[in-house]
Write an enzyme that holds these catalytic residues in place. Structure first.
Site, PDB file in Angstrom:
ATOM      1  N   GLY A  13       0.836  -1.209   0.000  1.00  0.00           N
ATOM      2  CA  GLY A  13       0.000   0.000   0.000  1.00  0.00           C
ATOM      3  C   GLY A  13       0.864   1.250   0.000  1.00  0.00           C
ATOM      4  CB  ALA A  24      16.056  10.737   0.986  1.00  0.00           C
ATOM      5  CB  VAL A  25      16.686   6.405  -2.247  1.00  0.00           C
ATOM      6  CG1 VAL A  25      17.475   5.364  -3.034  1.00  0.00           C
ATOM      7  CG2 VAL A  25      16.103   5.796  -0.972  1.00  0.00           C
ATOM      8  CB  VAL A  26      17.081   9.678  -6.306  1.00  0.00           C
ATOM      9  CG1 VAL A  26      17.699  10.329  -7.539  1.00  0.00           C
ATOM     10  CG2 VAL A  26      16.115   8.552  -6.697  1.00  0.00           C
ATOM     11  NE  ARG A  74      -1.293  -4.798  -0.955  1.00  0.00           N
ATOM     12  CZ  ARG A  74      -2.061  -3.726  -0.785  1.00  0.00           C
ATOM     13  NH1 ARG A  74      -2.997  -3.427  -1.656  1.00  0.00           N
ATOM     14  NH2 ARG A  74      -1.908  -2.960   0.271  1.00  0.00           N
ATOM     15  CG  ASP A 105       6.060  -6.829   8.622  1.00  0.00           C
ATOM     16  OD1 ASP A 105       7.038  -6.070   8.790  1.00  0.00           O
ATOM     17  OD2 ASP A 105       5.348  -7.253   9.546  1.00  0.00           O
ATOM     18  CB  THR A 127       2.900   0.460   6.167  1.00  0.00           C
ATOM     19  OG1 THR A 127       1.526   0.209   6.520  1.00  0.00           O
ATOM     20  CG2 THR A 127       3.769   0.155   7.367  1.00  0.00           C
ATOM     21  CG  ASP A 129      -1.790  -0.480   8.144  1.00  0.00           C
ATOM     22  OD1 ASP A 129      -2.607   0.446   8.058  1.00  0.00           O
ATOM     23  OD2 ASP A 129      -1.860  -1.518   7.464  1.00  0.00           O
ATOM     24  CG  ASP A 131       1.372  -3.175  10.117  1.00  0.00           C
ATOM     25  OD1 ASP A 131       2.113  -2.399   9.476  1.00  0.00           O
ATOM     26  OD2 ASP A 131       0.644  -4.018   9.573  1.00  0.00           O
ATOM     27  CG  MET A 171      -7.650   2.459   5.615  1.00  0.00           C
ATOM     28  SD  MET A 171      -6.508   2.779   4.284  1.00  0.00           S
ATOM     29  CE  MET A 171      -7.435   2.068   2.931  1.00  0.00           C
ATOM     30  NE  ARG A 173      -7.722  -5.528   4.318  1.00  0.00           N
ATOM     31  CZ  ARG A 173      -7.251  -5.392   3.077  1.00  0.00           C
ATOM     32  NH1 ARG A 173      -6.369  -6.242   2.604  1.00  0.00           N
ATOM     33  NH2 ARG A 173      -7.660  -4.410   2.313  1.00  0.00           N
TER      34      ARG A 173
HETATM   35  P1  ADP Z   1       3.307  -4.623   2.677  1.00  0.00           P
HETATM   36  O1  ADP Z   1       4.663  -4.555   2.088  1.00  0.00           O
HETATM   37  O2  ADP Z   1       2.685  -3.286   2.891  1.00  0.00           O
HETATM   38  O3  ADP Z   1       3.257  -5.540   3.888  1.00  0.00           O
HETATM   39  P2  ADP Z   1       2.044  -6.713   1.128  1.00  0.00           P
HETATM   40  O4  ADP Z   1       1.950  -7.683   2.249  1.00  0.00           O
HETATM   41  O5  ADP Z   1       0.893  -6.569   0.195  1.00  0.00           O
HETATM   42  O6  ADP Z   1       2.326  -5.246   1.594  1.00  0.00           O
HETATM   43  O7  ADP Z   1       3.345  -7.114   0.308  1.00  0.00           O
HETATM   44  C1  ADP Z   1       3.751  -6.351  -0.810  1.00  0.00           C
HETATM   45  C2  ADP Z   1       4.378  -7.242  -1.839  1.00  0.00           C
HETATM   46  O8  ADP Z   1       5.562  -7.845  -1.287  1.00  0.00           O
HETATM   47  C3  ADP Z   1       3.540  -8.424  -2.272  1.00  0.00           C
HETATM   48  O9  ADP Z   1       2.577  -8.087  -3.231  1.00  0.00           O
HETATM   49  C4  ADP Z   1       4.617  -9.314  -2.857  1.00  0.00           C
HETATM   50  O10 ADP Z   1       5.016  -8.858  -4.120  1.00  0.00           O
HETATM   51  C5  ADP Z   1       5.777  -9.100  -1.884  1.00  0.00           C
HETATM   52  N1  ADP Z   1       5.745 -10.179  -0.867  1.00  0.00           N
HETATM   53  C6  ADP Z   1       4.874 -10.337   0.140  1.00  0.00           C
HETATM   54  N2  ADP Z   1       5.132 -11.466   0.841  1.00  0.00           N
HETATM   55  C7  ADP Z   1       6.191 -12.042   0.242  1.00  0.00           C
HETATM   56  C8  ADP Z   1       6.947 -13.255   0.482  1.00  0.00           C
HETATM   57  N3  ADP Z   1       6.629 -14.059   1.466  1.00  0.00           N
HETATM   58  N4  ADP Z   1       7.983 -13.514  -0.343  1.00  0.00           N
HETATM   59  C9  ADP Z   1       8.298 -12.675  -1.340  1.00  0.00           C
HETATM   60  N5  ADP Z   1       7.637 -11.546  -1.622  1.00  0.00           N
HETATM   61  C10 ADP Z   1       6.593 -11.216  -0.855  1.00  0.00           C
HETATM   62  O1  F6P Z   2      -1.451  -1.366   4.610  1.00  0.00           O
HETATM   63  C1  F6P Z   2      -2.093  -0.166   4.420  1.00  0.00           C
HETATM   64  C2  F6P Z   2      -3.572  -0.369   4.193  1.00  0.00           C
HETATM   65  O2  F6P Z   2      -4.132   0.890   3.958  1.00  0.00           O
HETATM   66  C3  F6P Z   2      -4.319  -1.081   5.316  1.00  0.00           C
HETATM   67  O3  F6P Z   2      -4.629  -0.256   6.407  1.00  0.00           O
HETATM   68  C4  F6P Z   2      -5.520  -1.548   4.579  1.00  0.00           C
HETATM   69  O4  F6P Z   2      -6.099  -2.631   5.234  1.00  0.00           O
HETATM   70  C5  F6P Z   2      -4.977  -1.939   3.249  1.00  0.00           C
HETATM   71  O5  F6P Z   2      -3.806  -1.167   3.060  1.00  0.00           O
HETATM   72  C6  F6P Z   2      -5.937  -1.696   2.137  1.00  0.00           C
HETATM   73  O6  F6P Z   2      -5.313  -1.925   0.941  1.00  0.00           O
HETATM   74  P1  F6P Z   2      -5.964  -1.794  -0.500  1.00  0.00           P
HETATM   75  O7  F6P Z   2      -7.300  -1.188  -0.356  1.00  0.00           O
HETATM   76  O8  F6P Z   2      -5.008  -0.955  -1.261  1.00  0.00           O
HETATM   77  O9  F6P Z   2      -6.019  -3.179  -1.003  1.00  0.00           O
END
Ligand code: ADP
Ligand code: F6P
Length: 322
Positions: A13, A24-26, A74, A105, A127, A129, A131, A171, A173
Site C-alpha cells: 500500500g 532521499a535515496v536518489v 501487489r 513486512d 506503511t 499502519d 505495524d 484503516m 486490516r
Molecule cells: P506490505 O509490504 O505493505 O506488507 P504486502 O503484504 O501486500 O504489503 O506485500 C507487498 C508485496 O511484497 C507483495 O505483493 C509481494 O510482491 C511481496 N511479498 C509479500 N510477501 C512475500 C513473500 N513471502 N515472499 C516474497 N515476496 C513477498
Molecule cells: O497497509 C495499508 C492499508 O491501507 C491497510 O490499512 C488496509 O487494510 C490496506 O492497506 C488496504 O489496501 P488496498 O485497499 O489498497 O487493497
C-alpha cells in the site's frame, strides 16, 4: 564488492512520505557517486523490467506530494522462489547490485528473497499502519492519523448537533494503531481494535445508554477496518439504543494527501540511511527508528519481532471518555 548501481522501488500500500524517501535515496546515492534506477510498480515492475534511470531532477518537486511517483503494486507471484530468481537475474541484467525497498513486512520478504539471490537489499518502513515491529515510526502513519483526525472532528460536529451515535471506520486490516491514536486524539467513547475487540456489542450498547444518561450529546465509536461491518453495526446499535446511528467509512482518503513535516523528515533521513547502509556493504537490513535513533536490523530478525497495541493508552482512552 562495493555497490555501484542501486535501484529503489515502492511496494504494498502506498503511504504519504514515500516520495520524500525516494528523493532521499536518489539524491544521496548520486551525491555519493552511485548510479540510481527507479523500478516502477513494485516487484511486478521489476519482473516486467519497468526500470528507469533516475537523476537528481527526476525527484524534483515531489517531497510535498502524497502517493509514490514510482507507483506501487501487489505482486503475489513474488512469493515463488523461481520468480524471485528471475527478479534477481533482471537486477543483474540491469547492473543493479543494491536495492532499496520501501514498503511493509510483505515487501521486506521480497527484499529478503532477493538478498538471498545475491542482490544487496535494504528495506525502509513505508506503511500508514505502523505495524512493523522493529520500528516506532513508519512512513505515512503521521499523515494518515492527522487526515483521519480532522475528518473525525468534522463527523463529531454534525453528530453532536443531531445527537447521534457515529461509527467511524478507519484503516488497519490487521493493526489498530490508527484507531487507537485517533480514538485518543478524537476523544472517542469506544475504540474497536483488531487486537482487542471481543465482539461484545452489548458492552458498547450499555456504554451508549450509560453515557446518554450522563447527558452526552454524541457517541463516537472508532472502528478499525479489521473489525469492519460498520453499517450493519450501526443498524443494530440504533435498534438497541434508540439513538440514531450513522456509519462513516473513511477509506482511502487516509492514504493520500501531502505528507506532514514528520513524515517528510523521517522519510528523508531513512532514505539516506538506507543508501549509506548499502555503501557500507551491509545487506539484508531494514531501517528503523527506536528510542530517538535511526537503527537497522537484519531482515530476518526484524520479521521475527512482535509488536502489540500498548495497553496503557487503550485503558486511558476509556477513562478519558467518561
Ligand atoms: P506490505 O509490504 O505493505 O506488507 P504486502 O503484504 O501486500 O504489503 O506485500 C507487498 C508485496 O511484497 C507483495 O505483493 C509481494 O510482491 C511481496 N511479498 C509479500 N510477501 C512475500 C513473500 N513471502 N515472499 C516474497 N515476496 C513477498
Ligand atoms: O497497509 C495499508 C492499508 O491501507 C491497510 O490499512 C488496509 O487494510 C490496506 O492497506 C488496504 O489496501 P488496498 O485497499 O489498497 O487493497
Amino acid at each position: 564488492m562495493a555497490v555501484k548501481t542501486i535501484a529503489v522501488l515502492t511496494s504494498g500500500g502506498d503511504a504519504p512520505g514515500m516520495n520524500a524517501a525516494i528523493r532521499a535515496v536518489v539524491r544521496t546515492a548520486i551525491a555519493r557517486g552511485l548510479k540510481v534506477k527507479g523500478i516502477e510498480r513494485g516487484y511486478s515492475g521489476l519482473l516486467n523490467e519497468e526500470i528507469i534511470d533516475m537523476q537528481p531532477y527526476s525527484v524534483s518537486d515531489i517531497i510535498q506530494r502524497g502517493g509514490t511517483i514510482l507507483g506501487t503494486a501487489r505482486c503475489p507471484e513474488f512469493v515463488n522462489p523461481e520468480i524471485q530468481k528471475q527478479g534477481a537475474e533482471i537486477c543483474h541484467k540491469h547492473g543493479i547490485d543494491g536495492l532499496v525497498v520501501i514498503g511493509g513486512d510483505g515487501s521486506y520478504r521480497g527484499a529478503q528473497a532477493l538478498a538471498r539471490q545475491g542482490i544487496n537489499a535494504v528495506g525502509i518502513p513505508g506503511t500508514i499502519d505502523l505495524d512493523i515491529a522493529c520500528t516506532e515510526y513508519t512512513i505515512g502513519f503521521d499523515t494518515a492519523i492527522n487526515t483521519a483526525m480532522e475528518a473525525i472532528d468534522k463527523v463529531r460536529e454534525t453528530s453532536t448537533s443531531h445527537e447521534r451515535c457515529s461509527i467511524i471506520e478507519v484503516m488497519g486490516r490487521h493493526a489498530g494503531y490508527i484507531a487507537l491514536w485517533c480514538g485518543v486524539a478524537n476523544g472517542a467513547e469506544d475504540i474497536l481494535l483488531p487486537e482487542r475487540y471481543d465482539y461484545d456489542e452489548q458492552a458498547i450498547i450499555n456504554n451508549i445508554i450509560e453515557k446518554r444518561k450522563m447527558g452526552k450529546k454524541h457517541h463516537i465509536i472508532i472502528n478499525a477496518e479489521g473489525i469492519g461491518h460498520s453499517n450493519s453495526m450501526a443498524k443494530r446499535i440504533e435498534a438497541a439504543t434508540g439513538m440514531e446511528t450513522r456509519a462513516t467509512i473513511l477509506g482511502h482518503m487516509q492514504r493520500g494527501g501531502s505528507p506532514t513535516c514528520k513524515d517528510r523528515y523521517y522519510a528523508s533521513i531513512m532514505g539516506a540511511y538506507a543508501v549509506d547502509l548499502l555503501i557500507a556493504g551491509k545487506t539484508k537490513r531494514v531501517v528503523g527508528y527506536q528510542h530517538g535513533e535511526f537503527v537497522d536490523f537484519d531482515i530476518e530478525e526484524a520479521l521475527a519481532m512482535k509488536k502489540d497495541i500498548p495497553e496503557y493508552p487503550y485503558e486511558i482512552a476509556k477513562l478519558l471518555s467518561k
